[in-house]
Design a protein around this motif. Structure first.
Motif, PDB file in Angstrom:
ATOM      1  N   LEU A   2       0.854  -1.566  -0.352  1.00 12.94           N
ATOM      2  CA  LEU A   2       0.300  -0.383   0.353  1.00 12.94           C
ATOM      3  C   LEU A   2       0.934   1.148   0.033  1.00 12.94           C
ATOM      4  O   LEU A   2       1.599   1.478   0.605  1.00 12.94           O
ATOM      5  N   GLN A   3       0.935   2.433  -0.674  1.00 12.57           N
ATOM      6  CA  GLN A   3       1.529   3.525  -0.743  1.00 12.57           C
ATOM      7  C   GLN A   3       0.149   4.688  -1.203  1.00 12.57           C
ATOM      8  O   GLN A   3      -0.880   4.647  -1.361  1.00 12.57           O
ATOM      9  N   LEU A   4       0.438   5.887   0.137  1.00  7.08           N
ATOM     10  CA  LEU A   4      -0.826   6.899  -0.347  1.00  7.08           C
ATOM     11  C   LEU A   4       0.192   7.991  -0.654  1.00  7.08           C
ATOM     12  O   LEU A   4       1.493   8.234  -0.143  1.00  7.08           O
ATOM     13  N   VAL A   5      -0.587   8.924  -1.597  1.00 10.91           N
ATOM     14  CA  VAL A   5      -0.029  10.382  -1.824  1.00 10.91           C
ATOM     15  C   VAL A   5      -1.017  11.007  -1.693  1.00 10.91           C
ATOM     16  O   VAL A   5      -2.211  11.126  -1.684  1.00 10.91           O
ATOM     17  N   GLU A   6      -1.329  12.404  -0.957  1.00 12.86           N
ATOM     18  CA  GLU A   6      -1.222  13.435  -0.503  1.00 12.86           C
ATOM     19  C   GLU A   6      -1.121  13.796  -1.720  1.00 12.86           C
ATOM     20  O   GLU A   6      -0.148  14.505  -2.312  1.00 12.86           O
ATOM     21  N   SER A   7      -2.850  14.754  -1.572  1.00 14.12           N
ATOM     22  CA  SER A   7      -2.205  16.524  -2.825  1.00 14.12           C
ATOM     23  C   SER A   7      -3.701  17.449  -2.387  1.00 14.12           C
ATOM     24  O   SER A   7      -4.396  16.920  -1.737  1.00 14.12           O
ATOM     25  N   GLY A   8      -3.096  18.315  -2.985  1.00 21.41           N
ATOM     26  CA  GLY A   8      -4.431  19.457  -2.287  1.00 21.41           C
ATOM     27  C   GLY A   8      -3.723  19.869  -1.793  1.00 21.41           C
ATOM     28  O   GLY A   8      -4.450  21.612  -1.344  1.00 21.41           O
ATOM     29  N   GLY A   9      -2.753  20.400  -0.837  1.00 18.81           N
ATOM     30  CA  GLY A   9      -2.067  21.170  -0.372  1.00 18.81           C
ATOM     31  C   GLY A   9      -1.122  22.961  -0.801  1.00 18.81           C
ATOM     32  O   GLY A   9      -1.765  22.541  -2.330  1.00 18.81           O
ATOM     33  N   GLY A  10      -1.714  23.325  -0.392  1.00 19.56           N
ATOM     34  CA  GLY A  10      -0.763  25.355  -0.534  1.00 19.56           C
ATOM     35  C   GLY A  10      -0.985  26.156   0.349  1.00 19.56           C
ATOM     36  O   GLY A  10      -1.738  25.737   1.397  1.00 19.56           O
ATOM     37  N   LEU A  11      -1.103  27.113  -0.488  1.00 13.13           N
ATOM     38  CA  LEU A  11      -1.660  28.718   0.410  1.00 13.13           C
ATOM     39  C   LEU A  11      -3.131  29.392   0.957  1.00 13.13           C
ATOM     40  O   LEU A  11      -3.188  29.209  -1.013  1.00 13.13           O
ATOM     41  N   VAL A  12      -3.598  29.182   2.099  1.00 11.87           N
ATOM     42  CA  VAL A  12      -4.862  29.528   1.833  1.00 11.87           C
ATOM     43  C   VAL A  12      -4.889  31.277   2.603  1.00 11.87           C
ATOM     44  O   VAL A  12      -4.044  30.687   3.738  1.00 11.87           O
ATOM     45  N   GLY A  16     -10.283  30.522   5.320  1.00 15.23           N
ATOM     46  CA  GLY A  16     -10.371  30.609   3.892  1.00 15.23           C
ATOM     47  C   GLY A  16     -10.439  28.625   4.037  1.00 15.23           C
ATOM     48  O   GLY A  16     -10.473  28.507   5.226  1.00 15.23           O
ATOM     49  N   SER A  17     -10.919  27.956   2.865  1.00 17.41           N
ATOM     50  CA  SER A  17     -10.174  27.060   3.576  1.00 17.41           C
ATOM     51  C   SER A  17     -10.387  26.349   2.517  1.00 17.41           C
ATOM     52  O   SER A  17     -10.007  26.425   1.625  1.00 17.41           O
ATOM     53  N   LEU A  18      -9.747  24.811   2.736  1.00 20.60           N
ATOM     54  CA  LEU A  18      -8.950  23.912   1.712  1.00 20.60           C
ATOM     55  C   LEU A  18      -8.998  22.490   2.173  1.00 20.60           C
ATOM     56  O   LEU A  18      -9.229  22.062   3.035  1.00 20.60           O
TER      57      LEU A  18
END
Length: 122
Positions: A2-12, A16-18
């Motif tokens: 099993l491998q996990l990859v996070e995405s969607g981070g950034g500056l807010v 705000g919402s993310l």
């Protein structure tokens, strides 16, 4: 494996919402509990939220109660963390992790992603 990859981070900006995502490969997620954790600079890693295999949600003691929600889409092999009303103190690297069947303490999660940076700043 099993491998996990996070995405969607950034500056807010504050208030705000993310939404960040955790997508699995190498195995299906439906047999796993998935937890979201975070680590800010100079601080220990802390649990945010966890979702059991059956969809039950566990709040960790230091979680952002009422502001964050966790959900899973087993068909997409993905777990989401929706973060609302963000504050500068939410700035951290956010990690997802998988444990067999049920949520547990952080040390009980054998599978971890590499993390995604979330920065809350004006």
């Amino acid at each position: 494996q099993l491998q996990l990859v996070e995405s969607g981070g950034g500056l807010v900006q504050p208030r705000g919402s993310l939404s960040v995502s955790c997508t699995a490969s190498g195995a299906t997620l439906d047999g796993y509990a998935i937890g979201w954790f975070r680590q800010a600079p100079g601080k220990e890693r802390e649990g945010v939220l966890c979702i059991n295999r059956n969809g039950g949600v566990i709040d960790y003691p230091a979680s952002a109660k009422g502001r964050f929600t966790i959900s899973r889409d087993n068909a997409k092999n993905t777990v989401y963390l929706q973060m609302n009303s963000l504050k500068p103190e939410d700035t951290a690297i956010y990690y997802c992790a998988a444990a067999h069947l049920f949520c547990t303490s952080p040390s009980g999660f054998p599978h971890w992603g590499q993390g995604t940076q979330v920065t809350v700043s004006s």
